[in-house]
Design an enzyme around this catalytic site. Structure first.
Site, PDB file in Angstrom:
ATOM      1  N   SER A 137       7.196  30.374   3.967  1.00 32.73           N
ATOM      2  CA  SER A 137       6.413  29.537   3.039  1.00 32.73           C
ATOM      3  C   SER A 137       6.565  30.046   1.590  1.00 32.73           C
ATOM      4  O   SER A 137       7.677  30.061   1.076  1.00 32.73           O
ATOM      5  CB  SER A 137       4.961  29.514   3.530  1.00 32.73           C
ATOM      6  N   ASP A 152       1.869  24.238  -3.878  1.00 31.90           N
ATOM      7  CA  ASP A 152       0.586  24.918  -4.063  1.00 31.90           C
ATOM      8  C   ASP A 152      -0.113  24.527  -5.355  1.00 31.90           C
ATOM      9  O   ASP A 152       0.468  23.907  -6.239  1.00 31.90           O
ATOM     10  CB  ASP A 152       0.797  26.432  -4.011  1.00 31.90           C
ATOM     11  N   HIS A 174       7.432  23.553   4.066  1.00 35.40           N
ATOM     12  CA  HIS A 174       6.536  22.600   4.759  1.00 35.40           C
ATOM     13  C   HIS A 174       6.909  21.172   4.401  1.00 35.40           C
ATOM     14  O   HIS A 174       6.031  20.341   4.151  1.00 35.40           O
ATOM     15  CB  HIS A 174       5.070  22.832   4.375  1.00 35.40           C
TER      16      HIS A 174
END
Lengths: 250, 250
Positions: A137, A152, A174
């Site tokens: 990630s 994010d 993701h």
């Protein structure tokens, strides 16, 4: 590469890299790192201890708690974990590490911390010289040229968006296909990446959960059994098959 | 407030604000601004022309195209639109505007442009002095103290994250409740906001699509018929009813 070394031939330098860049640490209904453990057992086979970088603090958990979580997973493949926050000299901890793992969480925080501790460059040099590295990630996003394709929230202001540059493109971790049933009007991931390419020419690889890149022996190979989605400026996105070679992408 | 004015009493200053802060410009299956038009007709009732700030460029469309889209919607309530990019002097265009609308798109880009043209402060001062303002999505996020609760991708590096500070808290636009059916392991909106509050004490209002804040006569009222979700540091998130008064929140 330490500053007191003679610069290496870029090709040889690249061939020394030994990196796993994973979209996620955890699959739905799976344990932390569970799906990757067989791969990691081989990747870190020469390591008794792996240095863990917990700076991204998912959900804001402490460095100690996050390191304990990583240690629990690595114990299953008989590898010890030591958190970088336990060392007086973070740069020296990186240079001396047998292997390095940067976990996920918030990419803005991770990048801000790597700059604050002045270890962005030493981390890039150490991994480029062959120290085995795992990113998941946010720890994978920083392997790209910049952190500009993170999903994010900008909870903290980093001094800039440049990252390790271990691969010649960026990662969107993701990666999520547009939900055609959704009535939500917020931008899809694909729209966000399109906006990026109005201002930037860096290719971006959308890595779906369960995929990883294996950077080894001078090659960058897509692993994990899934397709990945490649976004390039002024081009229609394309789907790359599992086991694709991305070495020539730039 | 122009620098050659005598500073106003902060309370009076606040009471002069006349702002609509909308989560989204467009509802599912609705036209651009359609659901807001009755409200806007009243909000901009004294304006023949509204100044449009198209800097956020959704999907990377041009300033011209974006301004044309806004003009088409405002024509339905007999108001002309003029894009800020059509003026030689952007600061003067803001000071002289009868009303101002900042559209959505990418918040990083919008903030970077407002700083590049050196108009962040003049925009804050002008709106604080009573010029009617409409923000949608990114144009609403900048009404808060900082842009740190945007959902957007950092496609460009702004000189800092501070924004207009027209309200004493931050906005998370397009607020989305966690999808309990999802197998995706990327962070939920709530997790991202929790990470924010590990490092920041600014309250954040999650505005669902269809909601807006009405800042008028010294009050901040939730409108649109839906609840909003309030996130504060070290507290369990709470649901606020439609028509709630958020004036005392800080």
């Amino acid at each position: 590469m330490p500053s007191d070394c003679i610069p290496l031939d870029p090709k040889i330098y690249f061939e020394m890299k030994n990196i796993i860049i994973a979209s996620t640490s955890t699959l739905h209904a799976g344990g932390y790192l569970e799906y990757l453990l067989p791969e990691l057992s081989n990747h870190f086979k020469d390591c008794k201890t792996v240095l863990f970088i917990p700076y991204a603090r998912p959900s804001g958990i402490s460095h100690e708690q996050y390191t304990a979580n990583a240690a629990l997973a690595f114990a299953k493949i008989n590898i010890a974990i030591k958190g970088i926050h336990e060392f007086e000299d973070a740069a020296m901890a990186i240079k001396n590490a047998q292997g390095i793992f940067t976990g996920g969480g918030n990419t803005f925080l991770l990048v801000q911390q790597l700059y604050q501790y002045n270890i962005m460059h030493v981390l890039a040099d150490t991994v480029s010289s062959g120290t085995p590295y795992l990113g998941t990630s946010a720890g994978s996003v920083i392997c790209g040229l910049s952190m500009q394709n993170t999903n994010d929230m900008p909870i903290i202001y980093p001094p800039n968006f440049q990252t390790l540059g271990l691969i010649p493109f960026n990662i969107n971790a993701h990666y999520l296909d547009p939900d055609t049933q959704s009535q939500h009007m917020g931008e899809t991931r694909e729209t966000r990446l399109k906006e990026f390419h109005v201002f930037n020419t860096i290719p971006v690889l959308g890595l779906r959960e369960g995929s990883w890149l294996e950077v080894k022996a001078g090659k960058i190979i897509l692993r994990g059994g899934l397709k990945a989605r490649l976004f390039e400026a002024n081009q229609t996105p394309t789907e790359l098959e599992n086991n694709s070679d991305l070495s020539s992408l730039k």
